[in-house]
Design a protein around this motif. Structure first.
Motif, PDB file in Angstrom:
ATOM      1  N   ALA A 294     -41.737 -92.181-127.425  1.00 58.38           N
ATOM      2  CA  ALA A 294     -40.451 -92.267-126.739  1.00 58.38           C
ATOM      3  C   ALA A 294     -40.117 -90.956-126.044  1.00 58.38           C
ATOM      4  O   ALA A 294     -39.523 -90.943-124.953  1.00 58.38           O
ATOM      5  N   ALA A 295     -40.515 -89.845-126.679  1.00 59.62           N
ATOM      6  CA  ALA A 295     -40.224 -88.523-126.126  1.00 59.62           C
ATOM      7  C   ALA A 295     -41.276 -88.065-125.116  1.00 59.62           C
ATOM      8  O   ALA A 295     -41.147 -86.990-124.536  1.00 59.62           O
ATOM      9  N   GLY A 296     -42.317 -88.879-124.908  1.00 56.61           N
ATOM     10  CA  GLY A 296     -43.373 -88.487-123.985  1.00 56.61           C
ATOM     11  C   GLY A 296     -44.273 -87.405-124.539  1.00 56.61           C
ATOM     12  O   GLY A 296     -44.923 -86.680-123.781  1.00 56.61           O
ATOM     13  N   ALA A 297     -44.334 -87.306-125.866  1.00 56.76           N
ATOM     14  CA  ALA A 297     -45.142 -86.282-126.522  1.00 56.76           C
ATOM     15  C   ALA A 297     -46.439 -86.883-127.041  1.00 56.76           C
ATOM     16  O   ALA A 297     -46.541 -88.098-127.228  1.00 56.76           O
ATOM     17  N   PRO A 298     -47.450 -86.054-127.296  1.00 52.77           N
ATOM     18  CA  PRO A 298     -48.702 -86.574-127.879  1.00 52.77           C
ATOM     19  C   PRO A 298     -48.429 -87.213-129.241  1.00 52.77           C
ATOM     20  O   PRO A 298     -47.574 -86.739-129.999  1.00 52.77           O
ATOM     21  N   SER A 299     -49.147 -88.256-129.541  1.00 51.79           N
ATOM     22  CA  SER A 299     -48.957 -88.924-130.822  1.00 51.79           C
ATOM     23  C   SER A 299     -49.494 -88.081-131.962  1.00 51.79           C
ATOM     24  O   SER A 299     -50.645 -87.639-131.928  1.00 51.79           O
ATOM     25  N   PRO A 300     -48.697 -87.866-133.021  1.00 48.24           N
ATOM     26  CA  PRO A 300     -49.201 -87.157-134.194  1.00 48.24           C
ATOM     27  C   PRO A 300     -49.901 -88.089-135.178  1.00 48.24           C
ATOM     28  O   PRO A 300     -50.398 -87.647-136.210  1.00 48.24           O
ATOM     29  N   LEU A 301     -49.947 -89.377-134.861  1.00 47.11           N
ATOM     30  CA  LEU A 301     -50.657 -90.360-135.687  1.00 47.11           C
ATOM     31  C   LEU A 301     -52.113 -90.370-135.243  1.00 47.11           C
ATOM     32  O   LEU A 301     -52.440 -90.852-134.160  1.00 47.11           O
ATOM     33  N   THR A 302     -52.981 -89.817-136.071  1.00 45.69           N
ATOM     34  CA  THR A 302     -54.392 -89.658-135.725  1.00 45.69           C
ATOM     35  C   THR A 302     -55.235 -90.788-136.324  1.00 45.69           C
ATOM     36  O   THR A 302     -54.823 -91.453-137.271  1.00 45.69           O
ATOM     37  N   PRO A 303     -56.450 -90.996-135.793  1.00 43.65           N
ATOM     38  CA  PRO A 303     -57.342 -91.986-136.399  1.00 43.65           C
ATOM     39  C   PRO A 303     -57.618 -91.706-137.875  1.00 43.65           C
ATOM     40  O   PRO A 303     -57.677 -92.630-138.688  1.00 43.65           O
ATOM     41  N   ALA A 304     -57.766 -90.436-138.248  1.00 42.46           N
ATOM     42  CA  ALA A 304     -58.036 -90.090-139.651  1.00 42.46           C
ATOM     43  C   ALA A 304     -56.877 -90.502-140.549  1.00 42.46           C
ATOM     44  O   ALA A 304     -57.086 -90.902-141.705  1.00 42.46           O
ATOM     45  N   LEU A 305     -55.665 -90.398-140.049  1.00 39.49           N
ATOM     46  CA  LEU A 305     -54.497 -90.818-140.817  1.00 39.49           C
ATOM     47  C   LEU A 305     -54.326 -92.333-140.772  1.00 39.49           C
ATOM     48  O   LEU A 305     -53.939 -92.963-141.770  1.00 39.49           O
ATOM     49  N   ALA A 306     -54.639 -92.929-139.653  1.00 47.78           N
ATOM     50  CA  ALA A 306     -54.453 -94.381-139.505  1.00 47.78           C
ATOM     51  C   ALA A 306     -55.362 -95.187-140.427  1.00 47.78           C
ATOM     52  O   ALA A 306     -54.979 -96.269-140.889  1.00 47.78           O
TER      53      ALA A 306
END
Length: 199
Positions: free
Chosen positions: A137-149
């Motif tokens: 929503a803020a136009g920022a890079p996602s902090p949700l990574t594949p390793a976390l997902a």
């Protein structure tokens, strides 16, 4: 973030993702729309913080949030980072007191009893996915990574279907070629990995 997100540290990773997302919201960005239909960034933050307090309350018996996380005001009532940090601190402290090998711990979501890992991972799932909501929503890079997902998908498959029946999650979205672990998790939760605010 560390690469060892298959164990208990998944909660730390998810909490850090939420902190990162909130820190990336620009000045004046708290009213931006999010993938959670009808909720702005502030409302998602309020909901996410409230959910963390709910998990802490279930574990400790202490009072939960003093507001309804499922009906957030969407209006900033205090410093967002401080508001979030208070909730994350309580959540982390509650989980730190839990036996990692416990066969059953109380949770605020059905089935209201889970193994320690599943309960912790359910708490982490909530934080990490709302971190994604806020970041995009803020136009920022996602902090949700594949390793976390990856570990979060494991717990999502355990708990989401009953919650979907209550409207907590939208229907599964069909996978698309090129999806990574993050996209697969988001689609399973009914979120479009390519979501963008309406022009």
């Amino acid at each position: 973030m560390s690469s060892n997100t298959s164990g208990w540290d998944v909660l730390d990773e998810a909490h850090e993702a939420l902190r990162t997302a909130v820190a990336a919201v620009p000045a004046g960005g708290w009213d931006l729309p999010t993938p959670c239909t009808g909720w702005n960034v502030t409302a998602v933050l309020q909901h996410a913080a409230g959910d963390q307090l709910g998990f802490a309350s279930a574990l400790t018996g202490e009072p939960g949030p003093d507001f309804d996380p499922f009906s957030p005001s969407g209006k900033p009532e205090q410093d967002p980072a401080a508001f979030l940090e208070a909730a994350l601190t309580r959540s982390a402290a509650a989980w730190a007191a839990v036996d990692h090998h416990a066969a059953e711990v109380p949770t605020p979501v059905p089935p209201h009893k889970m193994t320690a890992w599943s309960g912790m991972a359910a708490c982490a799932l909530d934080a990490a996915v709302h971190a994604w909501d806020i970041a995009v929503a803020a136009g920022a890079p996602s902090p949700l990574t594949p390793a976390l997902a990856r570990p979060l998908m494991r717990v999502a498959r355990e708990i989401v279907e009953p919650l979907r029946a209550w409207g907590a999650y939208a229907a599964v979205l069909a996978p698309e070629q090129g999806d990574d672990d993050v996209a697969a998790l988001l689609r399973y939760l009914g979120r479009d990995p390519q979501w963008q605010p309406a022009a």
